[in-house]
Write a protein that holds these residues in place. Structure first.
Motif: not given
Length: 535
Positions: A391-417
């Motif tokens: 389900d690419v729509f759900m997948g895109y949403l999950l990747d957005g939440f993943f990117n947001l978690a990275g921003a909120m917690t100060g991650q250093s290297i983010l592999l693009v989902g």
């Protein structure tokens, strides 16, 4: 040099005594393994040493000359004393005029090797070997300085985290334009995935390669070509674009040496990945790993570890503490081998089942725990894969939440989902959409780490403390229960399936026949030079 966070990450109120105990237990668990690594060698360590001395190329069947030479020495005199002493003794006895010719003659059984017994002959052979290996170490030093100059002139990306994107078609000449296009689209780190199964090859392929399955072979020439291409696009973009490959598998030391000589910037190099997921012998892995990390330390390479893989086989909530334990072990082994904090790209992942209640809050707790335990390490944050369903729509949403978690917690290297992750090989358009997702979150919420402060005894704080406590309990249990005094409890824990639900006994797996216990007079000039730290 380090992809540090833009602002200090939000703080968890962790008990400093518990944190100190966790590191002390990791050291206690790791020391017996280091002792094993320091008392053994492997065929790949010896081959890497010969590569640093300049031996390259392969026969008509594409078997590298380093393999021929090490095998011949092992068959005649063993590897307990190191390969270089018999090799340079043979050269001094004029068995061949140079190293390449010696290897070629050795492949036909035309060379007689020995370990010289007379002190003068032994000393002369070892002096000659050291002189031959030193230029390879100097080349690594020169490449590190070249990177520093380029970063100083072109600059690092202005944002954090660094955007890490995978390119791997199987054909290095197709990879190059795709990698350059990815950099132009916003990628800061290009990872060239290896061809499936290369980690199980006990040799490094030679030359530029144009065929590979689900990846491109890691070879010295492929490294050189891709580094040159990324240097070109770096100058075009005005920022240094980093290159990643894999120093893992049966040829981990050799690939590390080649990466250092060709100026790669990051290497996947986990302490247990090959053991758990490729069934490579644990002793072989830990011996090879220590040498490879010594090379990475010298080369200024950032390692990426593979804790995210545990969560593809084990539940991401129930096994969260095993990720923390592995991160602590990777930190211990890395620092023991000479890596600095800024080189420890410890891994973790956004892999909790989205159907679990409060899954995003759990992800925040786990990510924040890693960020606070390793504040100076460039953590590598991995996207969801296990629960991508098609389900690419759900997948895109999950990747957005993943990117947001990275921003909120100060991650250093983010592999693009990718929203098509684990379903099909992503199209280039999928990559473009994924990068749009990353850019939107970075623009809209890139500074959110300044504002995110979990309440003292709230859900995130409580969960993070729980995971840390479970990690300490596991470390304590392994050190006290898994093996009798004088043995290596970590190896017993790996054999029992403690990590990733994979049982890998210390006397099993691939590559054990390539391990040799060092004799008292073992000599390896590469290890000597690396440990001396000469520049």
């Amino acid at each position: 040099m380090s992809p540090t966070t833009v602002a200090p990450p939000p703080r968890l109120e962790l008990d400093p005594k518990v944190v100190r105990k966790a590191r002390a237990l990791a050291g206690r668990l790791g020391r017996p393994v280091v002792d094993i690594a320091r008392s053994h060698t492997t065929v790949s360590v010896e081959r890497a040493t010969l590569r640093l001395a300049g031996l390259a190329g392969a026969d008509h069947e594409r078997v590298p000359w380093v393999n021929h030479l090490v095998d011949a020495v092992r068959d005649q005199v063993g590897l307990e004393h190191g390969v270089t002493t018999p090799v340079w003794d043979a050269l001094r006895r004029e068995e061949a005029p140079d190293l390449l010719t010696l290897a070629q003659k050795a492949s036909t059984g035309s060379v007689s090797f020995r370990t010289p017994e007379r002190k003068g002959e032994l000393t002369a052979a070892r002096r000659a070997a050291r002189g031959a290996v030193r230029p390879g170490i100097r080349r690594i030093d020169q490449q590190r300085r070249a990177r520093d100059r380029l970063v100083g002139r072109l600059g690092d990306p202005p944002h954090r985290p660094w955007v890490y994107l995978i390119v791997a078609t199987g054909d290095i000449y197709e990879d190059i334009p795709q990698a350059q296009a990815a950099a132009r689209a916003g990628a800061d780190v290009i990872a060239v995935i290896r061809s499936t199964g290369q980690s199980l090859l006990d040799y490094v392929p030679e030359g530029a390669t144009r065929e590979g399955f689900a990846g491109t072979y890691a070879t010295q020439e492929n490294f050189r070509l891709m580094r040159a291409a990324l240097d070109e696009v770096s100058r075009e973009l005005g920022r240094y674009v980093r290159l990643t490959n894999y120093a893992s598998g049966l040829c981990m030391p050799e690939i590390a040496a080649l990466a250092g000589m060709e100026r790669l910037d990051m290497m996947l190099n986990d302490s247990m990945y090959g053991i758990l997921f490729r069934d490579i012998n644990p002793v072989r892995t830990f011996v090879d790993q220590r040498f490879s990390r010594q090379v990475h330390a010298r080369a200024g390479i950032i390692i990426n570890t593979g804790e995210d893989n545990y969560l593809t086989t084990a539940d991401a909530v129930e096994a969260a503490h095993t990720v923390t334990v592995s991160q602590l072990m990777n930190e211990y082994f890395g620092k023991e081998a000479g890596l600095e904090d800024w080189q420890l790209g410890l891994g973790h992942a956004f892999e909790i089942n989205p159907e679990v209640d409060e899954s995003f809050r759990l992800e925040l707790a786990h990510a924040l725990l890693a960020r606070q335990l390793f504040p100076d390490a460039p953590l590598k944050w991995m996207p969801p894969t296990k629960h991508m369903t098609g389900d690419v729509f759900m997948g895109y949403l999950l990747d957005g939440f993943f990117n947001l978690a990275g921003a909120m917690t100060g991650q250093s290297i983010l592999l693009v989902g990718m929203m098509t992750e684990a379903v099909v090989t992503p199209w280039l358009s999928d990559r473009d959409l994924a990068l749009q997702n990353v850019r939107y979150v970075q623009r809209a919420a890139g500074g959110l780490t300044e504002d995110f402060h979990p309440p003292r005894d709230g859900f995130v704080q409580t969960r993070a403390r729980q995971v840390l406590a479970e990690a300490v309990d596991l470390l304590d249990r392994i050190t006290s229960e898994k093996a009798p005094k004088g043995s290596a409890p970590l190896l017993e824990a790996i054999g029992d399936g403690t990590f990733g639900l994979m049982k890998r006994p210390k006397d099993g797996g691939k590559g054990l026949d390539g391990v040799a216990r060092r004799a008292d007079d073992y000599d390896n000039p590469a290890i000597t030079l690396l440990e001396e730290g000469t520049r």
